[in-house]
Write an enzyme that holds these catalytic residues in place. Structure first.
Site, PDB file in Angstrom:
ATOM      1  CE  LYS A 146      45.076 -38.068 -36.757  1.00  0.00           C
ATOM      2  NZ  LYS A 146      44.670 -39.474 -37.032  1.00  0.00           N
ATOM      3  CD  GLU A 171      40.678 -40.427 -37.439  1.00  0.00           C
ATOM      4  OE1 GLU A 171      41.737 -39.941 -37.871  1.00  0.00           O
ATOM      5  OE2 GLU A 171      40.636 -41.266 -36.516  1.00  0.00           O
ATOM      6  CB  CYS A 210      41.961 -39.692 -34.111  1.00  0.00           C
ATOM      7  SG  CYS A 210      42.031 -41.453 -33.627  1.00  0.00           S
TER       8      CYS A 210
END
Length: 286
Positions: free
Chosen positions: A120, A47, A161
């Site tokens: 995300k 990330e 994440c």
């Protein structure tokens, strides 16, 4: 009788990305050279691989819309030069209207074609027992679309994440055909020590998937520290590869973790514990 071909090899690139995108891109290019030399078919970055900077005023000088950015074209050129598929980890961009930032992954084929992008979904808005406080949603907009894409290592489901903590996302990716899950991350040290391994292995086991998680590691130029421990996990929950480097610092650091991705192992795991069939047959008592 001929021997079965060896499963494709991936390279997880663990980084200590900093506040200079050009320096980070040079590190990424060197890592891709090492991955290609090692025989990897596909390389995965963490990330915020190209820019990791919690100072939103300072980082603004580097962040524009994807159409105005040179970062993706740079990675496309690297993929072509190295003959590798690339998962970018993620990079920050401005939304097309310029109102918010987005945290976006790209999958790039070995010929340089961008074959998928994912924003995300879940924002990291937490106050941790360690005293750390993070509020991604104050600057970033969450994505809305699930993405599964065909690659040389199988059907790849995309996440980033904090998405790791939402098992329903991974169930939905598997229902769309995912056999491998990418979870690039920049986990904090405190949450990593407590939850990183167990959550990665749980996502692999409960879905009968390989999980590949390239991570940020060490002390970064913006002052934060990240947990590292980049992992490749098999569909039975076994750890296929892990980085255990610690105490690293600086934006020139990169460490490779190599791991095979065996599609037959996915089939064996799903046959041994047929979760989909059990789910279809269940009766809920409310």
């Amino acid at each position: 009788m001929t021997d079965a071909p060896a499963p494709p090899l991936i390279a997880l690139v663990e980084m200590t990305s900093g506040i200079d995108p050009d320096a980070n891109l040079r590190t990424m290019d060197r890592a891709l050279g090492a991955a290609a030399a090692a025989g990897a078919t596909m390389a995965f970055f963490p990330e915020m691989s190209v820019l990791l900077d919690r100072d939103r005023t300072r980082s603004a000088a580097h962040i524009g819309t994807e159409g105005d950015s040179s970062w993706v074209p740079a990675l496309q050129a690297m993929a072509q030069a190295r003959g590798l598929w690339i998962h970018s980890g993620s990079m920050p961009f401005l939304s097309d209207d310029g109102s918010r930032r987005i945290n976006r992954s790209h999958v790039i084929a070995a010929d340089g074609t961008v074959v998928a992008a994912y924003d995300k979904i879940h924002m990291f808005d937490v106050s941790l027992p360690s005293g750390e406080s993070w509020s991604e949603s104050s600057s970033y907009a969450g994505g809305e679309s699930l993405v599964v894409v065909g690659t040389p290592i199988g059907m790849l489901g995309l996440s980033i994440c904090y998405d790791l903590r939402f098992p329903e996302l991974y169930r939905a990716l598997v229902e769309r055909g995912a056999e491998v899950i990418a979870i690039p991350a920049a986990f904090t040290v405190s949450t990593g020590e407590a939850h990183w391994h167990v959550l990665q292995r749980a996502r692999a086991i409960e879905n009968g998937c390989h999980v590949v998680a390239a991570a940020q590691a060490g002390t970064h130029a913006d002052g934060r520290s990240t947990y590292g421990h980049s992992l490749a996990v098999g569909p039975w929950g076994e750890i296929l590869g892990e980085s255990t480097a610690s105490g690293v610092a600086g934006d020139t650091y990169a460490r490779l973790v190599l791991a095979p991705i065996d599609g037959a192992a996915t089939a064996r795991a799903r046959q041994s514990i047929p979760i989909d069939r059990s789910r279809a047959n269940r009766r809920l008592i409310l």
